[in-house]
Design a protein around this motif. Structure first.
Motif, mmCIF file in Angstrom:
data_model
loop_
_atom_site.group_PDB
_atom_site.id
_atom_site.type_symbol
_atom_site.label_atom_id
_atom_site.label_comp_id
_atom_site.label_asym_id
_atom_site.label_seq_id
_atom_site.Cartn_x
_atom_site.Cartn_y
_atom_site.Cartn_z
ATOM 1 N N GLN A 114 0.832 -1.206 0.000
ATOM 2 C CA GLN A 114 0.000 0.000 0.000
ATOM 3 C C GLN A 114 0.868 1.258 0.000
ATOM 4 O OE1 GLN A 114 -3.306 0.145 -0.366
ATOM 5 N NE2 GLN A 114 -3.246 2.367 -0.364
ATOM 6 N N THR A 115 1.941 1.242 0.791
ATOM 7 C CA THR A 115 2.853 2.389 0.836
ATOM 8 C C THR A 115 3.456 2.646 -0.540
ATOM 9 O OG1 THR A 115 3.361 1.998 3.161
ATOM 10 C CG2 THR A 115 4.977 3.280 1.898
ATOM 11 N N ILE A 116 3.893 1.586 -1.202
ATOM 12 C CA ILE A 116 4.486 1.737 -2.538
ATOM 13 C C ILE A 116 3.444 2.226 -3.535
ATOM 14 C CG2 ILE A 116 5.509 0.456 -4.465
ATOM 15 C CD1 ILE A 116 6.882 -1.290 -2.257
ATOM 16 N N THR A 117 2.239 1.685 -3.474
ATOM 17 C CA THR A 117 1.165 2.110 -4.382
ATOM 18 C C THR A 117 0.865 3.596 -4.211
ATOM 19 O OG1 THR A 117 0.179 -0.090 -4.424
ATOM 20 C CG2 THR A 117 -1.270 1.762 -4.995
ATOM 21 N N GLU A 118 0.764 4.041 -2.964
ATOM 22 C CA GLU A 118 0.447 5.451 -2.706
ATOM 23 C C GLU A 118 1.564 6.374 -3.192
ATOM 24 O OE1 GLU A 118 -0.449 5.491 1.471
ATOM 25 O OE2 GLU A 118 -2.368 4.462 1.166
ATOM 26 N N TRP A 119 2.812 5.998 -2.937
ATOM 27 C CA TRP A 119 3.921 6.843 -3.385
ATOM 28 C C TRP A 119 4.055 6.824 -4.901
ATOM 29 C CZ3 TRP A 119 6.278 10.760 -1.410
ATOM 30 C CH2 TRP A 119 6.326 10.918 -0.023
ATOM 31 N N ARG A 120 3.779 5.679 -5.544
ATOM 32 C CA ARG A 120 3.831 5.620 -7.006
ATOM 33 C C ARG A 120 2.769 6.545 -7.604
ATOM 34 N NH1 ARG A 120 2.569 0.455 -8.112
ATOM 35 N NH2 ARG A 120 4.662 -0.273 -7.733
ATOM 36 N N SER A 121 1.603 6.590 -6.991
ATOM 37 C CA SER A 121 0.544 7.505 -7.444
ATOM 38 C C SER A 121 0.971 8.958 -7.266
ATOM 39 C CB SER A 121 -0.751 7.242 -6.679
ATOM 40 O OG SER A 121 -1.216 5.940 -6.936
ATOM 41 N N THR A 122 1.633 9.243 -6.154
ATOM 42 C CA THR A 122 2.133 10.598 -5.918
ATOM 43 C C THR A 122 3.169 10.967 -6.972
ATOM 44 O OG1 THR A 122 1.718 10.366 -3.549
ATOM 45 C CG2 THR A 122 3.257 12.110 -4.228
ATOM 46 N N ALA A 123 4.053 10.034 -7.303
ATOM 47 C CA ALA A 123 5.063 10.284 -8.337
ATOM 48 C C ALA A 123 4.402 10.537 -9.688
ATOM 49 C CB ALA A 123 6.030 9.100 -8.426
ATOM 50 N N ALA A 124 3.324 9.810 -9.978
ATOM 51 C CA ALA A 124 2.610 10.023 -11.242
ATOM 52 C C ALA A 124 2.031 11.427 -11.310
ATOM 53 C CB ALA A 124 1.511 8.976 -11.413
ATOM 54 N N ILE A 125 1.570 11.952 -10.196
ATOM 55 C CA ILE A 125 1.046 13.324 -10.157
ATOM 56 C C ILE A 125 2.169 14.314 -10.423
ATOM 57 C CG2 ILE A 125 0.092 15.104 -8.640
ATOM 58 C CD1 ILE A 125 -1.567 12.782 -7.335
ATOM 59 N N TYR A 126 3.308 14.132 -9.755
ATOM 60 C CA TYR A 126 4.436 15.042 -9.963
ATOM 61 C C TYR A 126 5.010 14.928 -11.376
ATOM 62 C CZ TYR A 126 4.732 16.695 -5.159
ATOM 63 O OH TYR A 126 4.479 17.306 -3.963
ATOM 64 N N ALA A 127 4.832 13.792 -12.023
ATOM 65 C CA ALA A 127 5.330 13.617 -13.391
ATOM 66 C C ALA A 127 4.543 14.469 -14.381
ATOM 67 C CB ALA A 127 5.266 12.147 -13.791
ATOM 68 N N ASP A 128 3.347 14.899 -14.013
ATOM 69 C CA ASP A 128 2.519 15.773 -14.849
ATOM 70 C C ASP A 128 2.514 17.156 -14.195
ATOM 71 O OD1 ASP A 128 0.494 17.190 -16.125
ATOM 72 O OD2 ASP A 128 -0.912 15.503 -16.133
ATOM 73 N N PRO A 129 3.374 18.074 -14.656
ATOM 74 C CA PRO A 129 3.502 19.374 -13.988
ATOM 75 C C PRO A 129 2.181 20.132 -13.841
ATOM 76 C CG PRO A 129 5.250 19.088 -15.600
ATOM 77 C CD PRO A 129 4.297 17.951 -15.783
ATOM 78 N N ALA A 130 1.319 20.074 -14.853
ATOM 79 C CA ALA A 130 0.047 20.794 -14.767
ATOM 80 C C ALA A 130 -0.826 20.199 -13.664
ATOM 81 C CB ALA A 130 -0.675 20.744 -16.106
ATOM 82 N N LEU A 131 -0.877 18.900 -13.592
ATOM 83 C CA LEU A 131 -1.671 18.234 -12.559
ATOM 84 C C LEU A 131 -1.080 18.507 -11.174
ATOM 85 C CD1 LEU A 131 -3.996 16.357 -11.782
ATOM 86 C CD2 LEU A 131 -2.469 14.421 -12.222
ATOM 87 N N ALA A 132 0.241 18.436 -11.063
ATOM 88 C CA ALA A 132 0.890 18.706 -9.778
ATOM 89 C C ALA A 132 0.601 20.124 -9.308
ATOM 90 C CB ALA A 132 2.395 18.474 -9.890
ATOM 91 N N LYS A 133 0.655 21.080 -10.228
ATOM 92 C CA LYS A 133 0.385 22.472 -9.869
ATOM 93 C C LYS A 133 -1.059 22.628 -9.392
ATOM 94 C CE LYS A 133 0.558 27.175 -11.579
ATOM 95 N NZ LYS A 133 0.770 28.055 -12.712
ATOM 96 N N MET A 134 -1.982 21.988 -10.103
ATOM 97 C CA MET A 134 -3.384 22.090 -9.746
ATOM 98 C C MET A 134 -3.662 21.462 -8.372
ATOM 99 S SD MET A 134 -6.718 20.716 -11.843
ATOM 100 C CE MET A 134 -6.459 19.003 -11.466
ATOM 101 N N LEU A 135 -3.047 20.328 -8.094
ATOM 102 C CA LEU A 135 -3.326 19.603 -6.853
ATOM 103 C C LEU A 135 -2.548 20.125 -5.644
ATOM 104 C CD1 LEU A 135 -3.547 15.948 -8.177
ATOM 105 C CD2 LEU A 135 -5.427 17.457 -7.527
ATOM 106 N N THR A 136 -1.449 20.820 -5.877
ATOM 107 C CA THR A 136 -0.654 21.311 -4.753
ATOM 108 C C THR A 136 -0.811 22.809 -4.525
ATOM 109 O OG1 THR A 136 1.286 21.602 -6.175
ATOM 110 C CG2 THR A 136 1.087 19.501 -4.981
ATOM 111 N N GLY A 137 -1.515 23.473 -5.420
ATOM 112 C CA GLY A 137 -1.702 24.915 -5.287
ATOM 113 C C GLY A 137 -2.824 25.247 -4.323
ATOM 114 N N PRO A 138 -2.974 26.537 -4.045
ATOM 115 C CA PRO A 138 -4.048 26.959 -3.136
ATOM 116 C C PRO A 138 -5.421 26.737 -3.771
ATOM 117 C CG PRO A 138 -2.957 28.863 -4.100
ATOM 118 C CD PRO A 138 -2.186 27.655 -4.546
ATOM 119 N N ILE A 139 -6.391 26.572 -2.919
ATOM 120 C CA ILE A 139 -7.770 26.391 -3.370
ATOM 121 C C ILE A 139 -8.456 27.745 -3.260
ATOM 122 C CG2 ILE A 139 -9.964 25.260 -2.892
ATOM 123 C CD1 ILE A 139 -8.351 22.926 -1.749
#
Length: 152
Positions: A114-139
């Motif tokens: 589960q730990t590896i799955t969650e971190w792999r998903s996090t890495a996939a988000i960071y691999a897409d700069p637009a998605l990472a910006k959207m998910l880590t930016g202010p709401i």
């Protein structure tokens, strides 16, 4: 390597299959479900103890490594870690070692998976700069009322 037998063989000759299990693991193939693995309890206990010792050794080794060396070692096995920011790479190593130890102690490797799955998903988000910006930016703004939870 496990010796393989069919379910029908276990039914026909349980003592013969038990004798095989005395020599090593036995995989019992079933047509109507997942295979079963027969292992002697004393061998399972030894494997469990070995996993716990390995987990403790890994934890102690990780404590003595610089974060850069630890991350470098993990990158060999999990190349997607490189997509994470440097601070997140270090946190992955910490989480990996802790999950490995918890899994070994519990004998439940789902914790590590589960730990590896969650971190792999996090890495996939960071691999897409637009998605990472959207998910880590202010709401900004109000997204409206939150519906009440549904009963299951």
């Amino acid at each position: 390597m496990a010796t393989e037998v069919q379910w029908s063989e276990l039914q026909r000759d349980p003592r013969g299959v038990a004798a095989l299990a005395d020599k090593g693991d036995v995989r019992v193939r079933r047509r109507d479900g997942a295979s079963l693995l027969l292992i002697r309890e004393d061998r399972a206990q030894t494997q469990s103890e070995g996993s716990i010792i390995a987990a403790r050794a890994l934890r102690n080794i990780a404590v003595h490594l610089s974060p850069e060396v630890a991350v470098g070692g993990v990158l060999d096995e999990f190349p997607w870690v490189e997509c994470l920011p440097k601070s997140e790479q270090r946190q992955f190593v910490v989480d990996f070692v802790r999950a490995f130890q918890a899994s070994a102690e519990l004998g439940q490797w789902d914790v590590l998976a589960q730990t590896i799955t969650e971190w792999r998903s996090t890495a996939a988000i960071y691999a897409d700069p637009a998605l990472a910006k959207m998910l880590t930016g202010p709401i900004d703004g109000d997204f409206g009322p939150v519906p009440a939870p549904m009963e299951s």
